[in-house]
Design a protein around this motif. Structure first.
Motif, PDB file in Angstrom:
ATOM      1  N   PRO A  23       0.169   2.845 -13.847  1.00  0.00           N
ATOM      2  CA  PRO A  23       1.120   1.879 -13.308  1.00  0.00           C
ATOM      3  C   PRO A  23       0.393   0.796 -12.522  1.00  0.00           C
ATOM      4  CG  PRO A  23       1.606   4.122 -12.512  1.00  0.00           C
ATOM      5  CD  PRO A  23       0.454   4.214 -13.443  1.00  0.00           C
ATOM      6  N   SER A  24       0.853  -0.436 -12.653  1.00  0.00           N
ATOM      7  CA  SER A  24       0.220  -1.536 -11.925  1.00  0.00           C
ATOM      8  C   SER A  24       1.258  -2.612 -11.675  1.00  0.00           C
ATOM      9  CB  SER A  24      -0.950  -2.107 -12.720  1.00  0.00           C
ATOM     10  OG  SER A  24      -0.475  -2.712 -13.901  1.00  0.00           O
ATOM     11  N   VAL A  25       0.930  -3.510 -10.791  1.00  0.00           N
ATOM     12  CA  VAL A  25       1.833  -4.631 -10.505  1.00  0.00           C
ATOM     13  C   VAL A  25       1.079  -5.935 -10.660  1.00  0.00           C
ATOM     14  CG1 VAL A  25       3.467  -3.498  -8.992  1.00  0.00           C
ATOM     15  CG2 VAL A  25       1.311  -4.346  -8.063  1.00  0.00           C
ATOM     16  N   GLY A 167      -7.595  -3.697 -10.071  1.00  0.00           N
ATOM     17  CA  GLY A 167      -6.176  -3.653  -9.750  1.00  0.00           C
ATOM     18  C   GLY A 167      -5.424  -2.546 -10.461  1.00  0.00           C
ATOM     19  N   LEU A 170      -7.613   2.893 -10.499  1.00  0.00           N
ATOM     20  CA  LEU A 170      -7.439   4.297 -10.111  1.00  0.00           C
ATOM     21  C   LEU A 170      -6.224   4.456  -9.212  1.00  0.00           C
ATOM     22  CD1 LEU A 170      -9.843   5.592  -7.333  1.00  0.00           C
ATOM     23  CD2 LEU A 170      -9.067   3.248  -7.485  1.00  0.00           C
ATOM     24  N   LYS A 230     -12.451  -0.490   1.887  1.00  0.00           N
ATOM     25  CA  LYS A 230     -11.166  -0.396   2.580  1.00  0.00           C
ATOM     26  C   LYS A 230     -10.295   0.427   1.647  1.00  0.00           C
ATOM     27  CE  LYS A 230      -7.327  -3.434   3.771  1.00  0.00           C
ATOM     28  NZ  LYS A 230      -6.857  -4.821   3.649  1.00  0.00           N
ATOM     29  N   PHE A 232      -9.882   2.358  -1.344  1.00  0.00           N
ATOM     30  CA  PHE A 232     -10.731   2.451  -2.539  1.00  0.00           C
ATOM     31  C   PHE A 232     -11.278   1.084  -2.935  1.00  0.00           C
ATOM     32  CE2 PHE A 232      -7.806   6.073  -2.974  1.00  0.00           C
ATOM     33  CZ  PHE A 232      -8.761   7.079  -2.939  1.00  0.00           C
ATOM     34  N   ARG A 233     -11.030   0.085  -2.108  1.00  0.00           N
ATOM     35  CA  ARG A 233     -11.437  -1.265  -2.488  1.00  0.00           C
ATOM     36  C   ARG A 233     -12.772  -1.639  -1.867  1.00  0.00           C
ATOM     37  NH1 ARG A 233      -8.544  -6.221  -0.218  1.00  0.00           N
ATOM     38  NH2 ARG A 233     -10.432  -7.437  -0.261  1.00  0.00           N
ATOM     39  N   GLY A 389      -5.118  -9.289   6.909  1.00  0.00           N
ATOM     40  CA  GLY A 389      -5.337  -7.848   7.086  1.00  0.00           C
ATOM     41  C   GLY A 389      -6.641  -7.514   7.757  1.00  0.00           C
ATOM     42  N   THR A 391      -7.264  -6.114  10.615  1.00  0.00           N
ATOM     43  CA  THR A 391      -7.251  -5.110  11.671  1.00  0.00           C
ATOM     44  C   THR A 391      -8.350  -4.067  11.521  1.00  0.00           C
ATOM     45  OG1 THR A 391      -5.552  -4.016  10.391  1.00  0.00           O
ATOM     46  CG2 THR A 391      -4.830  -5.261  12.319  1.00  0.00           C
ATOM     47  N   ASP A 392      -8.806  -3.832  10.281  1.00  0.00           N
ATOM     48  CA  ASP A 392      -9.837  -2.796  10.117  1.00  0.00           C
ATOM     49  C   ASP A 392     -11.040  -3.290   9.324  1.00  0.00           C
ATOM     50  OD1 ASP A 392      -8.630  -3.096   7.711  1.00  0.00           O
ATOM     51  OD2 ASP A 392      -8.762  -0.985   7.168  1.00  0.00           O
TER      52      ASP A 392
END
Lengths: 394, 84
Positions: A23-25, A167, A170, A230, A232-233, A389, A391-392
């Motif tokens: 599944p992907s978007v 994208g 996994l 971050k 799995f990226r 994003g 923050t981390d």
């Protein structure tokens, strides 16, 4: 003089068309087409860099390379639009060998069918099993087999596409509900299923080992890269501290992998993704990238000076009318090509509203990385390009 | 607990960066503010299916219209409400 060009979504062109997808978007990321700008980091003086789109002249400043962009690129790999006269008789270093690369360059590169085969996670998993290395997964070929494999792992499972297209590479399946959703999406497609199921292990660090495999089967070990992720990226990488892993031991442990790649008929750059577990175990082969890679690029940049090169991605929100010029202006006084501490902006010619990703090489002492990242974030923030994003990220 | 509160809990788990559900604003843009990438987005959607026992039609999803928690929660509410 070397001619450099390439297609960063190589897996898309290696992946068999009859395979069911996880599944992907969203569709394909259009920014991937402009990532070939990053190959500038590999260029030596007088190399010829051919990119899909025109590059912003400020990105080329100080590199002393020749640059061309192709005329009117249509859909498909950039190799389809390169004039064969530019590569005829020249030394070429494509990012990856696709069917279109073979058609353009010919037999001085390994056959694209071989390259596609050895880049498959199915191939690398079979090799891990054959060599008796830790961390082997299981290839499943139907929704039923997927359900069995994930259930047997008690829902500590990662499911990977054999060609890991960005994208849709996994998924982590940690509950029966998510498994049901994935199973439903696969059944709906009514296509051939081939997925790798691996146990999610308690990971301490991701790293990669890099080789140059010669046509005669010998290989030069180029070094290691520790990845910053971050989830799995992939966010970036840098040379790991000596305490992380014994480089010589790791290089030797991959002897069987190198032999198998040579036997399959591959030669060229190789990056092997690996991980160090919390208990000190090394999983030496997670996947094999028989192509150039961002880790290899960072290793190359690392050789420019005694400083450590850190590759880093910055995701930016960009207001209408702003772009890479504003990023470069924001870094005024902080820029470097590796001859001193500072940042090299590696891409971004197509950066525009509403935003996108810029790759940076930060040259600094290892202990200063956090300080440099904060300085760069403050600089873009002040220029009105807000990081996404964050923050981390540091 | 409202649907929006449950969506925030799922999102906080997917972000996995110390952000709590209480800290997530209803109008916050998931991409611009939280940097949700394609992998996190699909993980989030799969977890939403699990949490609300829904079936999403992935190819048909128009994510640009669902970028805030408030918009996304309204979308989930429509799916979770049986058609009369």
């Amino acid at each position: 003089m070397t001619v450099r060009f390439g297609t960063f979504d190589a897996e898309t062109w290696w992946r068999p068309a009859d395979l069911a997808e996880l599944p992907s978007v969203g569709g394909d990321d259009p920014a991937v087409g402009a990532m070939d700008e990053l190959l500038l980091g590999f260029c030596a003086p007088d190399d010829l860099l051919i990119t899909r789109y025109p590059m912003h002249p400020d990105l080329l400043t100080g590199h002393r390379v020749r640059h061309l962009s192709v005329d009117d690129p249509g859909p498909g790999p950039v190799e389809r639009f390169i004039d064969p006269n530019l590569v005829h008789g020249a030394e070429v270093a494509p990012y990856a060998v696709l069917p279109d690369t073979s058609r353009l360059v010919g037999a001085s590169l390994p056959p694209s069918e071989v390259v596609a085969q050895v880049n498959s996670k199915t191939w690398s998993n079979e090799l891990v099993i054959e060599l008796g290395l830790p961390g082997a997964g299981r290839v499943v070929r139907s929704p039923e087999e997927l359900v069995t494999a994930v259930t047997e792992l008690d829902f500590r499972a990662l499911v990977k596409d054999p060609y890991g297209v960005s994208g849709r590479a996994l998924l982590e399946i940690s509950t029966p509900g998510v498994l049901r959703a994935v199973e439903r999406v696969l059944r709906k497609q009514d296509r051939r299923v081939e997925l790798l199921v691996q146990e999610k292990l308690p990971k301490l660090h991701d790293f990669s080992g890099h080789f140059l495999l010669h046509r005669d089967g010998t290989a030069d070990f180029l070094g290691l890269q520790q990845m910053t992720n971050k989830g799995f990226r992939h966010l970036g990488s840098h040379r790991p501290p000596a305490s992380l892993i014994d480089e010589s031991w790791y290089a030797e442990s991959l002897g069987g992998v190198i032999d198998a790649l040579a036997k399959a008929g591959y030669w060229g750059p190789v990056g092997v993704d690996a991980m160090l577990l919390a208990d000190g175990t090394v999983v030496p082969v997670l996947e094999i990238n028989a192509r150039q890679s961002l880790g290899l690029l960072t290793l190359h940049l690392d050789q420019r000076s005694d400083l450590t090169a850190h590759l880093w991605q910055l995701e930016l929100n960009v207001a209408p009318g702003k772009g890479i010029t504003d990023v470069l202006q924001a870094f005024d006084g902080l820029l470097s090509t590796g001859d001193g501490p500072g940042v090299l902006v590696l891409n971004g010619s197509t950066l525009a509203a509403p935003g996108g990703r810029v790759y940076l090489a930060i040259f600094c002492r290892p202990d200063d990385l956090g300080q440099w990242q904060r300085r760069l974030v403050t600089a873009v923030d002040t220029a009105g390009l807000t990081p996404r994003g964050m923050t981390d990220a540091a | 607990m409202t649907i929006e509160d449950r969506v925030k809990l799922v999102l906080a788990k997917v972000l996995d960066n110390g952000t709590t559900a209480e800290e997530i604003g209803s109008g916050a843009d998931l991409v611009e503010e939280y940097g949700l990438d394609s992998l996190q987005t699909i993980t989030f959607l799969l977890a939403i299916e699990d949490e609300f026992d829904l079936e999403l039609d992935y190819p048909a999803l128009q994510l640009d219209d669902l970028r805030s928690v408030r918009q996304f929660s309204a979308f989930v509410e429509r799916l979770a409400t049986p058609v009369q």
